[in-house]
Design a protein around this motif. Sequence first.
Motif, PDB file in Angstrom:
ATOM      1  N   ASP A  12       0.851  -1.183  -0.121  1.00 24.38           N
ATOM      2  CA  ASP A  12      -0.057   0.146   0.056  1.00 24.38           C
ATOM      3  C   ASP A  12       0.861   1.221   0.071  1.00 24.38           C
ATOM      4  O   ASP A  12       0.403   2.490   0.172  1.00 24.38           O
ATOM      5  N   LYS A  13       1.932   0.926  -0.113  1.00 26.38           N
ATOM      6  CA  LYS A  13       2.835   2.016  -0.261  1.00 26.38           C
ATOM      7  C   LYS A  13       2.832   3.174   0.837  1.00 26.38           C
ATOM      8  O   LYS A  13       2.969   4.592   0.604  1.00 26.38           O
ATOM      9  N   ASP A  14       2.795   3.035   2.245  1.00 24.51           N
ATOM     10  CA  ASP A  14       2.340   3.727   3.121  1.00 24.51           C
ATOM     11  C   ASP A  14       3.706   3.972   3.959  1.00 24.51           C
ATOM     12  O   ASP A  14       3.921   4.446   5.258  1.00 24.51           O
ATOM     13  N   GLY A  15       4.986   3.356   3.643  1.00 25.98           N
ATOM     14  CA  GLY A  15       6.190   3.452   4.220  1.00 25.98           C
ATOM     15  C   GLY A  15       6.438   2.518   5.449  1.00 25.98           C
ATOM     16  O   GLY A  15       7.200   2.761   6.097  1.00 25.98           O
ATOM     17  N   MET A  16       5.611   1.512   5.605  1.00 30.39           N
ATOM     18  CA  MET A  16       5.768   0.447   6.653  1.00 30.39           C
ATOM     19  C   MET A  16       5.046  -0.649   6.257  1.00 30.39           C
ATOM     20  O   MET A  16       4.304  -0.749   5.298  1.00 30.39           O
ATOM     21  N   LEU A  17       5.624  -1.798   6.839  1.00 29.74           N
ATOM     22  CA  LEU A  17       4.910  -3.119   6.573  1.00 29.74           C
ATOM     23  C   LEU A  17       3.833  -3.593   7.682  1.00 29.74           C
ATOM     24  O   LEU A  17       4.219  -3.401   8.644  1.00 29.74           O
ATOM     25  N   SER A  18       2.741  -3.773   7.034  1.00 32.82           N
ATOM     26  CA  SER A  18       1.677  -4.371   7.966  1.00 32.82           C
ATOM     27  C   SER A  18       1.824  -5.846   8.299  1.00 32.82           C
ATOM     28  O   SER A  18       2.520  -6.432   7.385  1.00 32.82           O
ATOM     29  N   PRO A  19       1.117  -6.514   9.188  1.00 34.20           N
ATOM     30  CA  PRO A  19       1.579  -7.906   9.481  1.00 34.20           C
ATOM     31  C   PRO A  19       1.191  -8.554   8.203  1.00 34.20           C
ATOM     32  O   PRO A  19       1.841  -9.689   7.887  1.00 34.20           O
ATOM     33  N   GLY A  20       0.065  -8.024   7.312  1.00 37.79           N
ATOM     34  CA  GLY A  20      -0.489  -8.918   6.338  1.00 37.79           C
ATOM     35  C   GLY A  20       0.689  -8.817   5.328  1.00 37.79           C
ATOM     36  O   GLY A  20       0.854  -9.846   4.351  1.00 37.79           O
ATOM     37  N   GLU A  21       1.225  -7.644   4.756  1.00 40.07           N
ATOM     38  CA  GLU A  21       2.272  -7.353   3.910  1.00 40.07           C
ATOM     39  C   GLU A  21       3.336  -8.234   4.261  1.00 40.07           C
ATOM     40  O   GLU A  21       3.829  -8.935   3.232  1.00 40.07           O
ATOM     41  N   PHE A  22       3.924  -8.458   5.381  1.00 41.61           N
ATOM     42  CA  PHE A  22       5.071  -8.868   6.034  1.00 41.61           C
ATOM     43  C   PHE A  22       4.734 -10.614   5.553  1.00 41.61           C
ATOM     44  O   PHE A  22       5.522 -11.260   5.176  1.00 41.61           O
ATOM     45  N   LYS A  23       3.587 -10.962   5.927  1.00 43.85           N
ATOM     46  CA  LYS A  23       3.269 -12.365   5.801  1.00 43.85           C
ATOM     47  C   LYS A  23       2.972 -12.812   4.191  1.00 43.85           C
ATOM     48  O   LYS A  23       3.710 -13.832   3.827  1.00 43.85           O
ATOM     49  N   HIS A  24       2.495 -11.720   3.477  1.00 41.76           N
ATOM     50  CA  HIS A  24       2.614 -11.951   2.185  1.00 41.76           C
ATOM     51  C   HIS A  24       3.941 -12.240   1.598  1.00 41.76           C
ATOM     52  O   HIS A  24       4.100 -13.105   0.556  1.00 41.76           O
ATOM     53  N   VAL A  25       4.817 -11.406   1.726  1.00 44.68           N
ATOM     54  CA  VAL A  25       6.172 -11.750   1.396  1.00 44.68           C
ATOM     55  C   VAL A  25       6.678 -12.833   1.800  1.00 44.68           C
ATOM     56  O   VAL A  25       7.436 -13.785   1.007  1.00 44.68           O
ATOM     57  N   LEU A  26       6.433 -13.341   3.138  1.00 40.57           N
ATOM     58  CA  LEU A  26       7.210 -14.614   3.627  1.00 40.57           C
ATOM     59  C   LEU A  26       6.561 -15.815   2.992  1.00 40.57           C
ATOM     60  O   LEU A  26       7.507 -16.642   2.804  1.00 40.57           O
ATOM     61  N   MET A  27       5.265 -15.780   2.536  1.00 42.33           N
ATOM     62  CA  MET A  27       4.620 -17.045   1.999  1.00 42.33           C
ATOM     63  C   MET A  27       5.152 -17.293   0.624  1.00 42.33           C
ATOM     64  O   MET A  27       5.235 -18.386   0.260  1.00 42.33           O
ATOM     65  N   LYS A  28       5.817 -16.262   0.151  1.00 42.43           N
ATOM     66  CA  LYS A  28       6.315 -16.383  -1.310  1.00 42.43           C
ATOM     67  C   LYS A  28       7.927 -17.201  -0.950  1.00 42.43           C
ATOM     68  O   LYS A  28       8.411 -17.537  -2.089  1.00 42.43           O
ATOM     69  N   CYS A  29       8.544 -17.118   0.356  1.00 33.50           N
ATOM     70  CA  CYS A  29       9.811 -17.763   0.271  1.00 33.50           C
ATOM     71  C   CYS A  29       9.628 -19.295   0.746  1.00 33.50           C
ATOM     72  O   CYS A  29       9.300 -19.430   1.638  1.00 33.50           O
ATOM     73  N   PRO A  30      10.011 -20.113  -0.111  1.00 32.51           N
ATOM     74  CA  PRO A  30       9.952 -21.549  -0.060  1.00 32.51           C
ATOM     75  C   PRO A  30      10.703 -21.940   1.308  1.00 32.51           C
ATOM     76  O   PRO A  30      10.436 -22.955   1.746  1.00 32.51           O
ATOM     77  N   ASP A  31      11.875 -21.468   1.562  1.00 33.45           N
ATOM     78  CA  ASP A  31      12.611 -21.704   2.906  1.00 33.45           C
ATOM     79  C   ASP A  31      12.229 -21.218   4.124  1.00 33.45           C
ATOM     80  O   ASP A  31      13.034 -21.585   5.035  1.00 33.45           O
ATOM     81  N   PHE A  32      11.349 -20.085   4.095  1.00 31.39           N
ATOM     82  CA  PHE A  32      11.061 -19.524   5.164  1.00 31.39           C
ATOM     83  C   PHE A  32      10.769 -20.546   6.498  1.00 31.39           C
ATOM     84  O   PHE A  32      11.295 -20.389   7.495  1.00 31.39           O
ATOM     85  N   SER A  33       9.616 -21.581   6.378  1.00 30.79           N
ATOM     86  CA  SER A  33       8.987 -22.164   7.297  1.00 30.79           C
ATOM     87  C   SER A  33      10.346 -22.984   7.866  1.00 30.79           C
ATOM     88  O   SER A  33      10.445 -23.315   9.122  1.00 30.79           O
ATOM     89  N   ARG A  34      11.188 -23.727   6.974  1.00 35.84           N
ATOM     90  CA  ARG A  34      12.094 -24.454   7.434  1.00 35.84           C
ATOM     91  C   ARG A  34      13.017 -23.680   8.062  1.00 35.84           C
ATOM     92  O   ARG A  34      13.904 -24.207   9.289  1.00 35.84           O
ATOM     93  N   SER A  35      13.427 -22.375   7.886  1.00 36.17           N
ATOM     94  CA  SER A  35      14.611 -21.736   8.753  1.00 36.17           C
ATOM     95  C   SER A  35      13.960 -21.056   9.865  1.00 36.17           C
ATOM     96  O   SER A  35      14.819 -20.560  10.564  1.00 36.17           O
ATOM     97  N   PHE A  36      12.714 -20.986   9.943  1.00 36.42           N
ATOM     98  CA  PHE A  36      12.120 -20.595  11.224  1.00 36.42           C
ATOM     99  C   PHE A  36      11.679 -21.867  12.044  1.00 36.42           C
ATOM    100  O   PHE A  36      10.683 -21.771  12.746  1.00 36.42           O
ATOM    101  N   THR A  37      12.482 -22.751  12.083  1.00 31.41           N
ATOM    102  CA  THR A  37      12.173 -23.932  12.997  1.00 31.41           C
ATOM    103  C   THR A  37      13.644 -24.305  13.581  1.00 31.41           C
ATOM    104  O   THR A  37      14.857 -24.050  12.979  1.00 31.41           O
ATOM    105  N   ILE A  38      13.413 -24.493  14.952  1.00 33.83           N
ATOM    106  CA  ILE A  38      14.508 -24.912  15.856  1.00 33.83           C
ATOM    107  C   ILE A  38      14.223 -26.317  16.516  1.00 33.83           C
ATOM    108  O   ILE A  38      13.087 -26.330  17.123  1.00 33.83           O
ATOM    109  N   ARG A  39      15.069 -27.149  16.474  1.00 36.87           N
ATOM    110  CA  ARG A  39      14.799 -28.330  17.051  1.00 36.87           C
ATOM    111  C   ARG A  39      15.288 -28.247  18.377  1.00 36.87           C
ATOM    112  O   ARG A  39      16.456 -27.914  18.857  1.00 36.87           O
ATOM    113  N   ILE A  40      14.361 -28.412  19.408  1.00 38.86           N
ATOM    114  CA  ILE A  40      14.577 -28.278  20.896  1.00 38.86           C
ATOM    115  C   ILE A  40      14.639 -29.750  21.569  1.00 38.86           C
ATOM    116  O   ILE A  40      13.936 -30.661  21.189  1.00 38.86           O
TER     117      ILE A  40
END
Length: 184
Positions: free
Chosen positions: A156-184
Motif C-alpha cells: 500500500d506504499k505507506d512506508g511501513m509493513l503491516s502484518p499482512g504485507e509481511f506475511k504475504h512476502v514470507l509466504m513466497k519464500c519457500p525456505d521460510f518455514s524451514r529456516s524458522f524451525t528450531i529443534r529443541i
Amino acid sequence: MGNSKSQLTKLDLQYYKELTYLTEREIQYAFKRFKNLHPRILNKDKNARIPIEIIKRMPEFQNNPFTDRICYIFSSESDGLWSFEDFLDMVSVFGSATPPEKKADYAFCIYDFDGDGFLSKNDLKQLICSLTGGETLDEQDMEDIVEKAMEEADIDKDGMLSPGEFKHVLMKCPDFSRSFTIRI
C-alpha cells in the motif's frame, strides 16, 4: 526425583496437545528439556517459573541474534521468569509441524522492535543490524537495502509493513518455514 513423564498427567498432555502443534512425545521431551534447565526447582514444582537468563543459555540460542526478542515475545509475564507454558509455546511455534502462517505471525512480532504493530524502516534497519552481527554497513548500503525491501513488500506504499504485507512476502519464500524451525 520424579521423572518428567510422571509429572505431566494425561490431562496435562491432552491440554497441551490441543493448544500446540506438538505430539505427546514432543511435549514430554520439551518438559524434560525445560525441567533439566533448573532441576533443583522444577523437580519439586512443575509449575515453577525459572529465570529467563537460563533459557538464553540454551545451546539453540548461543548464536541467535534474536534471542532477547524471542524471550521477550514468548514471556507471558514481565517478571523475567518463564513457565513451562512459555517454553512450550516457543517450542511449538518453532516446531516443524507449525503452519508457515503462524510462524510468520511470530516472526513479525520478533522483528517489530518498537512494538507498534508495523515494521518501519527503523525496524528493518535494526533487523539488518541484528542479522549482520553488529557489523556496520555504510549508511547508503543500509538505506538501499531498506528501500529495496519496502519497494518489494510495502503493497500500500505507506512506508511501513503491516502484518499482512509481511506475511504475504514470507509466504513466497519457500525456505521460510524451514529456516524458522528450531529443534529443541
